[in-house]
Design a protein around this motif. Structure first.
Motif, PDB file in Angstrom:
ATOM      1  N   LEU A 159      -1.688  -3.780  -6.195  1.00 17.24           N
ATOM      2  CA  LEU A 159      -1.814  -3.782  -4.816  1.00 17.24           C
ATOM      3  C   LEU A 159      -2.116  -4.958  -4.457  1.00 17.24           C
ATOM      4  O   LEU A 159      -2.933  -5.832  -4.597  1.00 17.24           O
ATOM      5  CB  LEU A 159      -2.611  -2.907  -4.350  1.00 17.24           C
TER       6      LEU A 159
ATOM      7  N   PRO B  45      -7.549   3.086  -1.351  1.00 14.95           N
ATOM      8  CA  PRO B  45      -8.218   3.134  -2.510  1.00 14.95           C
ATOM      9  C   PRO B  45      -9.692   3.613  -2.197  1.00 14.95           C
ATOM     10  O   PRO B  45     -10.156   3.163  -1.121  1.00 14.95           O
ATOM     11  CB  PRO B  45      -8.188   2.017  -3.240  1.00 14.95           C
TER      12      PRO B  45
ATOM     13  N   TYR C 282      -1.574   4.245   0.708  1.00 15.43           N
ATOM     14  CA  TYR C 282      -2.554   4.344  -0.107  1.00 15.43           C
ATOM     15  C   TYR C 282      -3.882   3.640   0.244  1.00 15.43           C
ATOM     16  O   TYR C 282      -3.727   2.637   0.222  1.00 15.43           O
ATOM     17  CB  TYR C 282      -2.053   4.413  -1.795  1.00 15.43           C
TER      18      TYR C 282
ATOM     19  N   SER D 255       0.833  -1.313   0.242  1.00 17.64           N
ATOM     20  CA  SER D 255       0.003   0.103  -0.074  1.00 17.64           C
ATOM     21  C   SER D 255       0.816   1.327  -0.071  1.00 17.64           C
ATOM     22  O   SER D 255       0.253   2.421  -0.258  1.00 17.64           O
ATOM     23  CB  SER D 255      -0.885   0.017   1.029  1.00 17.64           C
TER      24      SER D 255
ATOM     25  N   TYR E 149      -7.563   5.932 -10.165  1.00 16.83           N
ATOM     26  CA  TYR E 149      -6.671   5.335  -9.330  1.00 16.83           C
ATOM     27  C   TYR E 149      -5.293   5.720  -9.356  1.00 16.83           C
ATOM     28  O   TYR E 149      -4.561   6.073  -8.241  1.00 16.83           O
ATOM     29  CB  TYR E 149      -6.950   3.708  -9.406  1.00 16.83           C
TER      30      TYR E 149
ATOM     31  N   GLN F 275      -3.169   7.856  -6.563  1.00  9.93           N
ATOM     32  CA  GLN F 275      -2.113   7.492  -6.245  1.00  9.93           C
ATOM     33  C   GLN F 275      -0.877   8.401  -6.179  1.00  9.93           C
ATOM     34  O   GLN F 275       0.088   8.474  -5.253  1.00  9.93           O
ATOM     35  CB  GLN F 275      -1.594   6.058  -6.869  1.00  9.93           C
TER      36      GLN F 275
ATOM     37  N   ALA G 112       2.910   2.595  -9.927  1.00  6.64           N
ATOM     38  CA  ALA G 112       1.318   3.317  -9.628  1.00  6.64           C
ATOM     39  C   ALA G 112       0.844   3.097 -10.879  1.00  6.64           C
ATOM     40  O   ALA G 112       1.303   2.781 -11.993  1.00  6.64           O
ATOM     41  CB  ALA G 112       1.495   4.848  -9.407  1.00  6.64           C
TER      42      ALA G 112
ATOM     43  N   LEU H 182       3.032   1.640  -2.177  1.00  6.13           N
ATOM     44  CA  LEU H 182       3.330   1.678  -3.750  1.00  6.13           C
ATOM     45  C   LEU H 182       4.867   1.138  -3.806  1.00  6.13           C
ATOM     46  O   LEU H 182       5.339   1.238  -5.027  1.00  6.13           O
ATOM     47  CB  LEU H 182       3.136   3.173  -4.276  1.00  6.13           C
TER      48      LEU H 182
END
Length: 382
Positions: A299, A336, A334, A280, A310, A314, A293, A282
């Motif tokens: 993910l 979502p 991150y 998460s 998205y 990100q 990304a 990235l």
């Protein structure tokens, strides 16, 4: 060949000019303590306006950004090239032309690819939803055909949002030239855009009938044929009697996206057809100095649809974490959003907006989409 890069200061290398890396370029001042280089094979084409450009509502220049110009504007080095591999022990990125770049941190934002069936040497022209430059080439081919008075039959493969948008905008292009071109949309699923609310699907099916797009659901594309596309009913055992020929001059594939081929040679963990496995934060699960990304990133904790929103969301996390990695400070995670807004450009001043179970259709939806798209593009055009 000798390595490229600067000594003494950390070097961040951006591979690909997708939504997230464009954001990093625009906010380059926040990483002023590092040198930065963008590596990209060409222009950034904004996917959100691609269908409209195919239909003639936008000119190609309106949906294209030149990363080299942006690099000059924001103080980055820029290189035209493609990534072929990473030597992570030596911290070098290898390009397909033999050059290498020293790096401290890497940001991969390579987008996705669109698989197609192998073309028949004497059969229809075969196109894919990506790279977007190919859709522009298709528009030019069809425009020339319509101007000559020809009426080619077109088939779009894929009953998701991309396939629907392409079919509708191919109809828009034909209408602009008063051409009675036949357009058929085939879907392996029994419902178009299966995740959409039932009411939105019913409205969409009626709209497609009104504009003259023929829809064939529950049919999968099997192979290209000299005279068109061979298809078969989904779920029916394969056999010669199961095949149906759909005669056409052009086949456009929009049946799904896949990770870009460049990921295969990096020696990093991939998650099936989703892309490079990242936490998460990235960061690659294999290397905390390799970030990814957008469409090329998968993910571990969430399977996300391939939507530009998205990558856009990100981007601020990516920027913060690159800076944190350089400084040795804690990284952000991150998270979502639970629901993402999707607005389809259906051509002829019609749009369809969907967010979760909510939907609305018509001209106002398309005007909203145009406003959102222009707001995004204005950040990078000027």
């Amino acid at each position: 060949m000798s390595a490229l890069g600067s000594g003494g200061r950390p070097h961040i290398v951006l591979i690909g000019a997708g939504h997230a890396n464009l954001y990093l370029m625009r906010h380059r001042h926040r990483l002023a303590d590092a040198d930065m280089t963008i590596v990209d094979p060409g222009a950034f084409w904004y996917s959100g306006m691609a269908a409209g450009a195919l239909g003639g509502a936008h000119e190609p220049a309106e949906i294209r950004v030149d990363p080299v110009r942006l690099a000059r504007r924001y103080g980055l080095a820029s290189i035209r090239g493609r990534l072929s591999g990473l030597d992570r022990s030596e911290r070098k990125a290898r390009l397909t032309d033999g050059r290498t770049l020293d790096y401290d941190l890497i940001s991969l934002n390579l987008g996705s690819s669109a698989p197609t069936l192998t073309a028949h040497p004497d059969g229809p022209r075969v196109w894919a939803v990506k790279p977007i430059a190919r859709l522009i080439a298709l528009r030019h081919q069809l425009t020339s055909a319509y101007e000559r008075g020809e009426h080619p039959a077109l088939v779009v493969v894929g009953g998701g949002a991309s396939g629907v948008e392409l079919a509708c905008n191919l109809r828009s292009l034909a209408v602009r030239y008063a051409s009675p071109a036949t357009i058929t949309l085939i879907s392996s699923t029994r419902k178009l855009i299966p995740t959409a609310p039932a009411g939105a699907r019913r409205w969409l099916e009626g709209y497609l009938r009104r504009i003259g797009v023929v829809v064939r659901v529950g049919m999968r594309a099997v192979s290209h044929h000299r005279d068109g596309l061979l298809m078969a009913e989904e779920g029916v055992p394969m056999g010669q009697d199961a095949l149906r020929l759909l005669e056409c001059e052009h086949v456009i594939h929009a049946g799904g996206l896949a990770p870009p081929g460049a990921l295969d040679g990096l020696g990093l963990t991939l998650i099936g057809s989703r892309g490079l496995a990242v936490h998460s934060t990235l960061q690659s699960v294999d290397d905390p100095d390799v970030f990814a990304a957008g469409d090329c990133a998968a993910l571990v904790e969430h399977a996300l649809p391939r939507l530009g929103v998205y990558g856009v969301r990100q981007a601020p996390v990516l920027l913060a974490n690159l800076k944190a990695r350089l400084q040795g400070s804690p990284l952000q995670r991150y998270r979502p959003q639970a629901q993402a807004l999707t607005i389809l450009n259906l051509g002829q001043d019609q749009g369809l907006a969907i967010r979760g179970r909510l939907w609305w259709a018509g001209r106002s939806s398309l005007l909203w989409k145009h406003w959102l798209d222009e707001r995004f593009m204005t950040r990078y055009r000027h």
